[in-house]
Scaffold this motif. Structure first.
Motif, mmCIF file in Angstrom:
data_model
loop_
_atom_site.group_PDB
_atom_site.id
_atom_site.type_symbol
_atom_site.label_atom_id
_atom_site.label_comp_id
_atom_site.label_asym_id
_atom_site.label_seq_id
_atom_site.Cartn_x
_atom_site.Cartn_y
_atom_site.Cartn_z
ATOM 1 N N PHE A 36 0.821 -1.214 0.000
ATOM 2 C CA PHE A 36 0.000 0.000 0.000
ATOM 3 C C PHE A 36 0.855 1.263 0.000
ATOM 4 C CE2 PHE A 36 -2.209 3.386 2.330
ATOM 5 C CZ PHE A 36 -3.288 3.573 1.474
ATOM 6 N N PHE A 37 1.929 1.272 0.781
ATOM 7 C CA PHE A 37 2.803 2.439 0.880
ATOM 8 C C PHE A 37 3.890 2.446 -0.189
ATOM 9 C CE2 PHE A 37 1.215 2.185 5.273
ATOM 10 C CZ PHE A 37 0.730 3.466 5.399
ATOM 11 N N GLY A 38 3.904 1.467 -1.059
ATOM 12 C CA GLY A 38 4.935 1.362 -2.077
ATOM 13 C C GLY A 38 5.007 2.560 -3.006
ATOM 14 N N ASN A 39 3.881 3.205 -3.271
ATOM 15 C CA ASN A 39 3.856 4.363 -4.164
ATOM 16 C C ASN A 39 4.368 5.630 -3.489
ATOM 17 O OD1 ASN A 39 2.667 2.744 -6.100
ATOM 18 N ND2 ASN A 39 0.596 3.277 -5.441
ATOM 19 N N TYR A 40 4.561 5.598 -2.194
ATOM 20 C CA TYR A 40 4.923 6.797 -1.435
ATOM 21 C C TYR A 40 6.349 6.771 -0.903
ATOM 22 C CZ TYR A 40 -0.130 7.095 -1.539
ATOM 23 O OH TYR A 40 -1.424 7.128 -1.947
ATOM 24 N N TYR A 41 7.207 5.906 -1.434
ATOM 25 C CA TYR A 41 8.576 5.814 -0.935
ATOM 26 C C TYR A 41 9.345 7.128 -1.085
ATOM 27 C CZ TYR A 41 8.724 0.797 -0.062
ATOM 28 O OH TYR A 41 8.521 -0.444 0.441
ATOM 29 N N ILE A 42 9.314 7.712 -2.250
ATOM 30 C CA ILE A 42 10.099 8.921 -2.503
ATOM 31 C C ILE A 42 9.647 10.082 -1.606
ATOM 32 C CG2 ILE A 42 10.806 10.617 -4.246
ATOM 33 C CD1 ILE A 42 12.039 7.798 -4.562
ATOM 34 N N PRO A 43 8.324 10.407 -1.519
ATOM 35 C CA PRO A 43 7.925 11.494 -0.607
ATOM 36 C C PRO A 43 8.270 11.202 0.855
ATOM 37 C CG PRO A 43 6.137 11.002 -2.113
ATOM 38 C CD PRO A 43 7.182 9.954 -2.319
ATOM 39 N N LEU A 44 8.165 9.949 1.266
ATOM 40 C CA LEU A 44 8.484 9.605 2.652
ATOM 41 C C LEU A 44 9.980 9.698 2.924
ATOM 42 C CD1 LEU A 44 6.049 6.648 3.296
ATOM 43 C CD2 LEU A 44 5.975 8.913 4.314
ATOM 44 N N ILE A 45 10.779 9.312 1.963
ATOM 45 C CA ILE A 45 12.230 9.429 2.137
ATOM 46 C C ILE A 45 12.620 10.907 2.216
ATOM 47 C CG2 ILE A 45 14.444 9.070 0.970
ATOM 48 C CD1 ILE A 45 13.311 6.356 0.029
ATOM 49 N N ILE A 46 12.004 11.738 1.375
ATOM 50 C CA ILE A 46 12.269 13.175 1.419
ATOM 51 C C ILE A 46 11.842 13.755 2.766
ATOM 52 C CG2 ILE A 46 11.608 15.406 0.418
ATOM 53 C CD1 ILE A 46 11.491 13.924 -2.308
ATOM 54 N N LEU A 47 10.638 13.398 3.228
ATOM 55 C CA LEU A 47 10.150 13.875 4.528
ATOM 56 C C LEU A 47 11.079 13.417 5.646
ATOM 57 C CD1 LEU A 47 7.915 15.207 6.272
ATOM 58 C CD2 LEU A 47 6.816 12.963 6.334
ATOM 59 N N PHE A 48 11.506 12.173 5.616
ATOM 60 C CA PHE A 48 12.411 11.646 6.635
ATOM 61 C C PHE A 48 13.734 12.403 6.620
ATOM 62 C CE2 PHE A 48 15.782 8.618 7.827
ATOM 63 C CZ PHE A 48 15.417 8.422 9.144
ATOM 64 N N GLY A 49 14.295 12.621 5.449
ATOM 65 C CA GLY A 49 15.571 13.327 5.347
ATOM 66 C C GLY A 49 15.498 14.744 5.875
ATOM 67 N N ILE A 50 14.437 15.470 5.499
ATOM 68 C CA ILE A 50 14.276 16.853 5.960
ATOM 69 C C ILE A 50 14.108 16.915 7.470
ATOM 70 C CG2 ILE A 50 12.709 18.841 5.919
ATOM 71 C CD1 ILE A 50 12.226 18.176 2.933
ATOM 72 N N THR A 51 13.289 16.027 8.021
ATOM 73 C CA THR A 51 13.033 16.080 9.460
ATOM 74 C C THR A 51 14.228 15.594 10.272
ATOM 75 O OG1 THR A 51 11.868 13.952 9.317
ATOM 76 C CG2 THR A 51 10.530 15.961 9.266
ATOM 77 N N VAL A 52 15.039 14.686 9.725
ATOM 78 C CA VAL A 52 16.256 14.273 10.430
ATOM 79 C C VAL A 52 17.217 15.450 10.530
ATOM 80 C CG1 VAL A 52 18.378 12.919 10.152
ATOM 81 C CG2 VAL A 52 16.190 11.801 9.990
ATOM 82 N N ILE A 53 17.434 16.124 9.406
ATOM 83 C CA ILE A 53 18.337 17.274 9.399
ATOM 84 C C ILE A 53 17.818 18.363 10.335
ATOM 85 C CG2 ILE A 53 19.255 19.133 7.956
ATOM 86 C CD1 ILE A 53 19.274 17.021 5.650
ATOM 87 N N TRP A 54 16.521 18.625 10.281
ATOM 88 C CA TRP A 54 15.898 19.651 11.122
ATOM 89 C C TRP A 54 16.046 19.307 12.603
ATOM 90 C CZ3 TRP A 54 10.075 21.242 10.349
ATOM 91 C CH2 TRP A 54 9.823 22.427 11.012
ATOM 92 N N SER A 55 15.753 18.059 12.959
ATOM 93 C CA SER A 55 15.827 17.637 14.364
ATOM 94 C C SER A 55 17.252 17.693 14.898
ATOM 95 C CB SER A 55 15.291 16.216 14.515
ATOM 96 O OG SER A 55 13.946 16.157 14.152
ATOM 97 N N VAL A 56 18.201 17.240 14.105
ATOM 98 C CA VAL A 56 19.605 17.279 14.542
ATOM 99 C C VAL A 56 20.076 18.716 14.684
ATOM 100 C CG1 VAL A 56 21.963 16.701 13.849
ATOM 101 C CG2 VAL A 56 20.153 14.995 13.652
#
Length: 69
Positions: A36-56
Protein backbone atom coordinates in the motif's frame (compact mmCIF):
# COMPACT_ATOMS: atom_id res chain seq x y z
CA UNK A 1 32.08 15.73 26.56
CA UNK A 2 29.40 13.08 27.05
CA UNK A 3 26.18 13.85 25.15
CA UNK A 4 24.21 11.22 27.04
CA UNK A 5 24.64 13.04 30.35
CA UNK A 6 23.60 16.48 29.07
CA UNK A 7 20.04 17.56 29.72
CA UNK A 8 17.85 20.05 27.89
CA UNK A 9 14.17 20.90 27.63
CA UNK A 10 12.05 20.85 24.48
CA UNK A 11 8.82 22.71 23.82
CA UNK A 12 5.95 21.01 22.01
CA UNK A 13 6.65 23.01 18.85
CA UNK A 14 10.26 21.85 18.83
CA UNK A 15 9.20 18.20 19.11
CA UNK A 16 7.10 18.33 15.91
CA UNK A 17 10.03 17.71 13.51
CA UNK A 18 11.32 14.88 15.68
CA UNK A 19 7.89 13.24 15.79
CA UNK A 20 7.51 13.63 12.00
CA UNK A 21 10.93 12.07 11.55
CA UNK A 22 10.07 9.07 13.71
CA UNK A 23 6.63 8.66 12.11
CA UNK A 24 8.03 8.74 8.58
CA UNK A 25 10.67 6.14 9.54
CA UNK A 26 7.95 3.84 10.90
CA UNK A 27 5.88 4.30 7.75
CA UNK A 28 8.94 3.52 5.62
CA UNK A 29 9.51 0.33 7.58
CA UNK A 30 5.86 -0.58 7.33
CA UNK A 31 5.89 0.22 3.63
CA UNK A 32 8.70 -2.22 3.09
CA UNK A 33 6.40 -5.03 4.19
CA UNK A 34 3.17 -3.79 2.62
CA UNK A 35 2.47 -2.78 -0.96
CA UNK A 36 0.00 0.00 0.00
CA UNK A 37 2.80 2.44 0.88
CA UNK A 38 4.94 1.36 -2.08
CA UNK A 39 3.86 4.36 -4.16
CA UNK A 40 4.92 6.80 -1.43
CA UNK A 41 8.58 5.81 -0.94
CA UNK A 42 10.10 8.92 -2.50
CA UNK A 43 7.93 11.49 -0.61
CA UNK A 44 8.48 9.61 2.65
CA UNK A 45 12.23 9.43 2.14
CA UNK A 46 12.27 13.18 1.42
CA UNK A 47 10.15 13.87 4.53
CA UNK A 48 12.41 11.65 6.63
CA UNK A 49 15.57 13.33 5.35
CA UNK A 50 14.28 16.85 5.96
CA UNK A 51 13.03 16.08 9.46
CA UNK A 52 16.26 14.27 10.43
CA UNK A 53 18.34 17.27 9.40
CA UNK A 54 15.90 19.65 11.12
CA UNK A 55 15.83 17.64 14.36
CA UNK A 56 19.61 17.28 14.54
CA UNK A 57 20.05 21.01 13.86
CA UNK A 58 17.58 21.91 16.64
CA UNK A 59 19.24 19.48 19.03
CA UNK A 60 22.78 20.74 18.36
CA UNK A 61 21.79 24.41 18.54
CA UNK A 62 19.92 23.77 21.78
CA UNK A 63 22.92 21.96 23.27
CA UNK A 64 25.22 24.84 22.28
CA UNK A 65 22.90 27.46 23.79
CA UNK A 66 22.50 25.47 27.02
CA UNK A 67 26.26 25.12 27.41
CA UNK A 68 26.86 28.89 27.03
CA UNK A 69 24.65 29.84 29.96
Amino acid sequence: MNFFKMKTTWSNAELIPLKLCIASAYILLGGYFHSFFGNYYIPLIILFGITVIWSVYLWISKMKSDNKS
